[in-house]
Write a protein that holds these residues in place. Structure first.
Motif, PDB file in Angstrom:
ATOM      1  N   LEU A 175      29.108 -11.951  60.213  1.00  0.00           N
ATOM      2  CA  LEU A 175      30.034 -12.246  61.311  1.00  0.00           C
ATOM      3  C   LEU A 175      31.466 -12.490  60.849  1.00  0.00           C
ATOM      4  CD1 LEU A 175      27.731 -14.594  63.451  1.00  0.00           C
ATOM      5  CD2 LEU A 175      28.211 -12.159  63.799  1.00  0.00           C
ATOM      6  N   GLY A 176      31.646 -12.911  59.590  1.00  0.00           N
ATOM      7  CA  GLY A 176      32.986 -13.137  59.071  1.00  0.00           C
ATOM      8  C   GLY A 176      33.677 -14.358  59.634  1.00  0.00           C
ATOM      9  N   TRP A 177      32.918 -15.300  60.164  1.00  0.00           N
ATOM     10  CA  TRP A 177      33.524 -16.501  60.743  1.00  0.00           C
ATOM     11  C   TRP A 177      34.023 -17.470  59.679  1.00  0.00           C
ATOM     12  CZ3 TRP A 177      29.313 -17.823  64.994  1.00  0.00           C
ATOM     13  CH2 TRP A 177      29.362 -16.838  65.998  1.00  0.00           C
ATOM     14  N   PHE A 178      33.367 -17.481  58.539  1.00  0.00           N
ATOM     15  CA  PHE A 178      33.718 -18.410  57.475  1.00  0.00           C
ATOM     16  C   PHE A 178      33.785 -17.659  56.147  1.00  0.00           C
ATOM     17  CE2 PHE A 178      31.426 -20.868  60.690  1.00  0.00           C
ATOM     18  CZ  PHE A 178      32.293 -21.935  60.902  1.00  0.00           C
ATOM     19  N   ALA A 236      22.019 -22.772  53.005  1.00  0.00           N
ATOM     20  CA  ALA A 236      23.314 -22.301  52.520  1.00  0.00           C
ATOM     21  C   ALA A 236      23.327 -20.782  52.382  1.00  0.00           C
ATOM     22  CB  ALA A 236      23.632 -22.960  51.176  1.00  0.00           C
ATOM     23  N   LEU A 237      22.265 -20.231  51.810  1.00  0.00           N
ATOM     24  CA  LEU A 237      22.195 -18.775  51.640  1.00  0.00           C
ATOM     25  C   LEU A 237      22.139 -18.060  52.988  1.00  0.00           C
ATOM     26  CD1 LEU A 237      19.699 -18.604  48.638  1.00  0.00           C
ATOM     27  CD2 LEU A 237      22.180 -18.306  48.585  1.00  0.00           C
ATOM     28  N   LEU A 238      21.377 -18.607  53.942  1.00  0.00           N
ATOM     29  CA  LEU A 238      21.323 -18.003  55.278  1.00  0.00           C
ATOM     30  C   LEU A 238      22.688 -18.048  55.958  1.00  0.00           C
ATOM     31  CD1 LEU A 238      17.947 -19.259  56.820  1.00  0.00           C
ATOM     32  CD2 LEU A 238      18.484 -16.995  55.911  1.00  0.00           C
ATOM     33  N   MET A 239      23.369 -19.167  55.846  1.00  0.00           N
ATOM     34  CA  MET A 239      24.688 -19.291  56.472  1.00  0.00           C
ATOM     35  C   MET A 239      25.681 -18.322  55.859  1.00  0.00           C
ATOM     36  SD  MET A 239      25.071 -23.413  56.882  1.00  0.00           S
ATOM     37  CE  MET A 239      23.984 -24.358  57.949  1.00  0.00           C
ATOM     38  N   ILE A 240      25.634 -18.163  54.541  1.00  0.00           N
ATOM     39  CA  ILE A 240      26.538 -17.211  53.891  1.00  0.00           C
ATOM     40  C   ILE A 240      26.263 -15.795  54.397  1.00  0.00           C
ATOM     41  CG2 ILE A 240      27.096 -16.121  51.690  1.00  0.00           C
ATOM     42  CD1 ILE A 240      26.753 -18.830  50.367  1.00  0.00           C
ATOM     43  N   VAL A 251      45.007 -28.405  56.404  1.00  0.00           N
ATOM     44  CA  VAL A 251      43.829 -29.087  56.926  1.00  0.00           C
ATOM     45  C   VAL A 251      42.893 -28.084  57.598  1.00  0.00           C
ATOM     46  CG1 VAL A 251      43.003 -30.819  58.569  1.00  0.00           C
ATOM     47  CG2 VAL A 251      45.067 -31.260  57.234  1.00  0.00           C
ATOM     48  N   THR A 252      43.476 -27.139  58.322  1.00  0.00           N
ATOM     49  CA  THR A 252      42.652 -26.111  58.975  1.00  0.00           C
ATOM     50  C   THR A 252      41.906 -25.271  57.938  1.00  0.00           C
ATOM     51  OG1 THR A 252      44.243 -26.004  60.797  1.00  0.00           O
ATOM     52  CG2 THR A 252      42.671 -24.188  60.587  1.00  0.00           C
ATOM     53  N   GLY A 253      42.612 -24.882  56.898  1.00  0.00           N
ATOM     54  CA  GLY A 253      41.978 -24.113  55.835  1.00  0.00           C
ATOM     55  C   GLY A 253      40.908 -24.905  55.120  1.00  0.00           C
ATOM     56  N   TRP A 254      41.141 -26.210  54.949  1.00  0.00           N
ATOM     57  CA  TRP A 254      40.132 -27.073  54.321  1.00  0.00           C
ATOM     58  C   TRP A 254      38.859 -27.121  55.161  1.00  0.00           C
ATOM     59  CZ3 TRP A 254      38.275 -31.932  56.107  1.00  0.00           C
ATOM     60  CH2 TRP A 254      37.474 -32.620  55.194  1.00  0.00           C
ATOM     61  N   LEU A 255      39.024 -27.317  56.467  1.00  0.00           N
ATOM     62  CA  LEU A 255      37.857 -27.328  57.351  1.00  0.00           C
ATOM     63  C   LEU A 255      37.145 -25.986  57.344  1.00  0.00           C
ATOM     64  CD1 LEU A 255      39.171 -29.332  60.444  1.00  0.00           C
ATOM     65  CD2 LEU A 255      37.382 -30.033  58.860  1.00  0.00           C
ATOM     66  N   TRP A 256      37.915 -24.911  57.277  1.00  0.00           N
ATOM     67  CA  TRP A 256      37.343 -23.565  57.283  1.00  0.00           C
ATOM     68  C   TRP A 256      36.465 -23.343  56.051  1.00  0.00           C
ATOM     69  CZ3 TRP A 256      39.444 -18.496  55.276  1.00  0.00           C
ATOM     70  CH2 TRP A 256      38.796 -17.406  55.880  1.00  0.00           C
ATOM     71  N   THR A 257      36.916 -23.830  54.902  1.00  0.00           N
ATOM     72  CA  THR A 257      36.151 -23.625  53.667  1.00  0.00           C
ATOM     73  C   THR A 257      35.034 -24.649  53.485  1.00  0.00           C
ATOM     74  OG1 THR A 257      37.792 -24.925  52.422  1.00  0.00           O
ATOM     75  CG2 THR A 257      38.068 -22.535  52.461  1.00  0.00           C
ATOM     76  N   MET A 258      35.126 -25.799  54.138  1.00  0.00           N
ATOM     77  CA  MET A 258      34.152 -26.871  53.909  1.00  0.00           C
ATOM     78  C   MET A 258      33.062 -26.939  54.972  1.00  0.00           C
ATOM     79  SD  MET A 258      34.954 -28.471  51.094  1.00  0.00           S
ATOM     80  CE  MET A 258      34.353 -30.151  51.141  1.00  0.00           C
ATOM     81  N   THR A 259      33.227 -26.228  56.076  1.00  0.00           N
ATOM     82  CA  THR A 259      32.266 -26.348  57.171  1.00  0.00           C
ATOM     83  C   THR A 259      30.867 -25.900  56.766  1.00  0.00           C
ATOM     84  OG1 THR A 259      33.976 -26.085  58.871  1.00  0.00           O
ATOM     85  CG2 THR A 259      31.710 -25.597  59.511  1.00  0.00           C
ATOM     86  N   LEU A 260      30.739 -24.700  56.214  1.00  0.00           N
ATOM     87  CA  LEU A 260      29.416 -24.209  55.840  1.00  0.00           C
ATOM     88  C   LEU A 260      28.765 -25.062  54.748  1.00  0.00           C
ATOM     89  CD1 LEU A 260      29.539 -20.294  55.903  1.00  0.00           C
ATOM     90  CD2 LEU A 260      28.759 -21.899  57.647  1.00  0.00           C
ATOM     91  N   PRO A 261      29.477 -25.412  53.667  1.00  0.00           N
ATOM     92  CA  PRO A 261      28.848 -26.293  52.672  1.00  0.00           C
ATOM     93  C   PRO A 261      28.401 -27.626  53.256  1.00  0.00           C
ATOM     94  CG  PRO A 261      30.826 -25.307  51.761  1.00  0.00           C
ATOM     95  CD  PRO A 261      30.800 -24.947  53.208  1.00  0.00           C
TER      96      PRO A 261
END
Length: 319
Positions: A163-166, A152-156, A178-188
């Motif tokens: 990169l600012g992807w998430f 999680a820390l590496l991805m953040i 739904v798009t915003g939900w996927l955007w915020t939930m992908t990394l976790p």
């Protein structure tokens, strides 16, 4: 169908003493906690000893242990987990507010883990001892060794900050976007699921390899059936028993790991609720979150038992 019904009724009957045992264990452990509901209720108000005594007497905190346990179980039967000492709100309401996000994270992570493990495990088994198999082995071994919070820390750092992807944290309700939900939930979800996917990949590969070596597979392929049909229709179904066993245990890891991941990504789920309750000395909320998580684990394992019956007809015949 009668055999399936008998097995399900037997499993459900066993849940009753199991759940009572879980409730007793949590109740006993919380009694050894230093957190005092009376002190938490009057936090910052400088109560007198008499006020503390009156609060404990009113809420049954001075009753003998067996009496308190019976009252506690009775309240649970009626859906009452107590009142938060800090917010003065029912604990059930707070859990019902936080639980949907935790379930979303858990099952999104579970879905990612299942899909990845099936794709990688079956690929490695089909190309055993060749380059794809070797690559999958290295990737899965790395994933098993990597803790979820470290990922999680590496991805953040790399995917969110550099990169600012998430986003680095936060939550968007799927009802709003739904798009915003996927955007915020992908990394976790990825941080939660990758260690589980790595473990399942190794088990799927081993199970599929064992099935591919069986006589019925060679007979079916020798009889003219395409290999992908044999693998998809027969091999996978028979090879899923062991992965399902591990999956049932790993769901408990996902539920528990969600607490840490939610804290890292600032998600307002059960994890944040638990951490805030521990920091602020709110034992009723801590107790409610632990019980809810434990019951969820038990229910998930009941679902896994049902999947056993669907995947393996020999279990139905044995009943």
């Amino acid at each position: 169908m009668a055999a399936v019904a008998r097995i399900l009724l037997r499993r459900i009957a066993l849940l009753v003493p199991l759940l009572l045992g879980i409730v007793l264990f949590v109740f006993v452990v919380m009694r050894f906690s230093d957190a005092d509901p009376a002190s938490a209720f009057f936090q910052g108000a400088n109560p007198t000893p008499q006020q503390l005594h009156d609060f404990r007497e009113e809420h049954g905190l001075l009753d003998p242990f067996p009496v308190r346990y019976v009252h506690f179980v009775g309240d649970l039967v009626h859906g009452d987990l107590g009142i938060s000492a800090l917010t003065r709100a029912p604990v059930v309401d707070q859990i019902l507010t936080a639980l949907p996000l935790t379930l979303q994270l858990t099952f999104l992570g579970l879905g990612i883990a299942v899909v990845l493990s099936l794709l990688l495990g079956v690929t490695a088994a089909i190309y055993r001892d060749r380059l794809p198999d070797q690559l999958v082995r290295v990737v899965s071994l790395t994933g098993v060794a990597a803790p979820g919070f470290w990922l999680a820390l590496l991805m953040i750092q790399y995917l969110a900050v550099d990169l600012g992807w998430f986003p680095t944290g936060g939550y968007i309700n799927p009802a709003d976007s739904v798009t915003g939900w996927l955007w915020t939930m992908t990394l976790p979800a990825l941080a939660l699921s990758l260690p589980v996917a790595a473990q399942l990949t190794r088990i799927v590969r081993t199970s599929v390899v064992e099935e591919l070596d069986r006589d019925y597979v060679r007979t079916a392929i020798g009889g003219g059936l395409p290999p992908h049909v044999v693998v998809g229709r027969n091999v996978l179904r028979n090879a899923l028993i062991n992965p399902l066993t591990v999956l049932g245990l790993r769901v408990g890891y996902l539920l528990g790991g969600a607490v840490v991941i939610e804290t890292i990504f600032s998600l307002p789920g059960m994890g944040k609720l638990m951490i805030d309750a521990v920091k602020n000395g709110d034992p009723a909320v801590v107790q409610g979150v632990v019980l809810t998580t434990a019951v969820g684990f038990v229910v998930v394992n009941l679902v896994i038992d049902i999947l056993y019956l669907l995947v393996n007809p020999r279990l139905r015949e044995a009943a």
